[in-house]
Design a protein around this motif. Structure first.
Motif, PDB file in Angstrom:
ATOM      1  N   ASP A  30     -11.915  -4.803  12.980  1.00 25.22           N
ATOM      2  CA  ASP A  30     -12.337  -5.844  13.925  1.00 25.22           C
ATOM      3  C   ASP A  30     -13.669  -6.456  13.513  1.00 25.22           C
ATOM      4  N   ILE A  31     -14.614  -5.610  13.113  1.00 28.75           N
ATOM      5  CA  ILE A  31     -15.928  -6.090  12.691  1.00 28.75           C
ATOM      6  C   ILE A  31     -15.795  -6.938  11.437  1.00 28.75           C
ATOM      7  N   GLN A  32     -14.999  -6.459  10.480  1.00 30.72           N
ATOM      8  CA  GLN A  32     -14.815  -7.205   9.237  1.00 30.72           C
ATOM      9  C   GLN A  32     -14.130  -8.544   9.490  1.00 30.72           C
ATOM     10  N   LEU A  33     -13.098  -8.544  10.315  1.00 31.94           N
ATOM     11  CA  LEU A  33     -12.373  -9.779  10.611  1.00 31.94           C
ATOM     12  C   LEU A  33     -13.260 -10.769  11.355  1.00 31.94           C
ATOM     13  N   ALA A  34     -14.042 -10.288  12.306  1.00 34.36           N
ATOM     14  CA  ALA A  34     -14.954 -11.174  13.036  1.00 34.36           C
ATOM     15  C   ALA A  34     -15.982 -11.789  12.088  1.00 34.36           C
ATOM     16  N   VAL A  95      -6.000 -11.586   4.981  1.00 33.68           N
ATOM     17  CA  VAL A  95      -5.749 -10.238   4.468  1.00 33.68           C
ATOM     18  C   VAL A  95      -6.121  -9.182   5.505  1.00 33.68           C
ATOM     19  N   VAL A  96      -7.287  -9.336   6.120  1.00 39.09           N
ATOM     20  CA  VAL A  96      -7.720  -8.354   7.122  1.00 39.09           C
ATOM     21  C   VAL A  96      -6.839  -8.436   8.365  1.00 39.09           C
ATOM     22  N   ARG A 100      -4.503  -5.359  10.020  1.00 35.73           N
ATOM     23  CA  ARG A 100      -4.642  -4.845  11.387  1.00 35.73           C
ATOM     24  C   ARG A 100      -3.552  -5.375  12.316  1.00 35.73           C
ATOM     25  N   ALA A 101      -2.574  -6.083  11.736  1.00 40.75           N
ATOM     26  CA  ALA A 101      -1.411  -6.591  12.469  1.00 40.75           C
ATOM     27  C   ALA A 101      -1.814  -7.525  13.611  1.00 40.75           C
ATOM     28  N   ASP A 102      -2.771  -8.404  13.353  1.00 44.71           N
ATOM     29  CA  ASP A 102      -3.201  -9.404  14.326  1.00 44.71           C
ATOM     30  C   ASP A 102      -2.491 -10.704  13.982  1.00 44.71           C
ATOM     31  N   THR A 103      -1.354 -10.925  14.613  1.00 44.39           N
ATOM     32  CA  THR A 103      -0.503 -12.064  14.297  1.00 44.39           C
ATOM     33  C   THR A 103      -1.184 -13.395  14.598  1.00 44.39           C
ATOM     34  N   VAL A 104      -1.904 -13.461  15.692  1.00 46.39           N
ATOM     35  CA  VAL A 104      -2.548 -14.721  16.095  1.00 46.39           C
ATOM     36  C   VAL A 104      -3.552 -15.162  15.037  1.00 46.39           C
ATOM     37  N   VAL A 105      -4.393 -14.251  14.584  1.00 41.99           N
ATOM     38  CA  VAL A 105      -5.402 -14.602  13.579  1.00 41.99           C
ATOM     39  C   VAL A 105      -4.742 -14.849  12.230  1.00 41.99           C
TER      40      VAL A 105
END
Length: 139
Positions: A30-34, A95-96, A100-105
């Motif tokens: 989450d931190i990396q993606l943000a 990639v991130v 983390r299986a965040d489809t929206v992002v």
């Protein structure tokens, strides 16, 4: 001849390893993606893409729990350079997000990659001189 070691070795395991907080893999992602999205937001704002910036800011706010600071610091970089940078940042976010299986992002990142690819292609086509017309039957 040798003086004995008076302090603990750095290789000795800590007595109280549970005393400091650990982050889970999900929290780290989450931190990396943000972070990737915040960097993409800065470039997107510099390009003046308001609607796309708002969508990215919404995802950063969801991941961080607070809305991001938005300040478009102009770097005077050419638009094609900014589009290439944004494409790379969107790729990292994709990639991130996939890990983390965040489809929206993931969908948002893929859309931004497509948009920046199209912008780079259009800018490259505009910068290159047009091929001279060929006459039919000419060698």
């Amino acid at each position: 001849m040798y003086e004995p070691i008076r302090t603990k070795s750095v290789h000795t395991p800590a007595d109280h390893a549970g005393d400091f907080p650990h982050r889970t893999r999900e929290e780290e992602l989450d931190i990396q993606l943000a972070g990737h999205l915040a960097a993409l937001l800065a470039v997107t704002d510099e390009l003046g893409l308001g609607e796309a910036g708002d969508r990215i800011a919404g995802q950063v706010a969801r991941l961080r729990g607070a809305p991001p600071a938005r300040h478009a610091r102009l770097s005077d970089a050419p638009a094609i350079t900014l589009h290439r940078r944004a494409h790379a940042l969107a790729g990292r976010a994709l990639v991130v997000a996939a890990s983390r299986a965040d489809t929206v992002v993931a969908i948002l990142s893929a859309e931004r990659m497509d948009a920046h690819t199209a912008a780079v292609s259009a800018a490259a086509a505009a910068d290159s001189p047009a091929a001279p017309p060929r006459l039919v039957g000419a060698l």
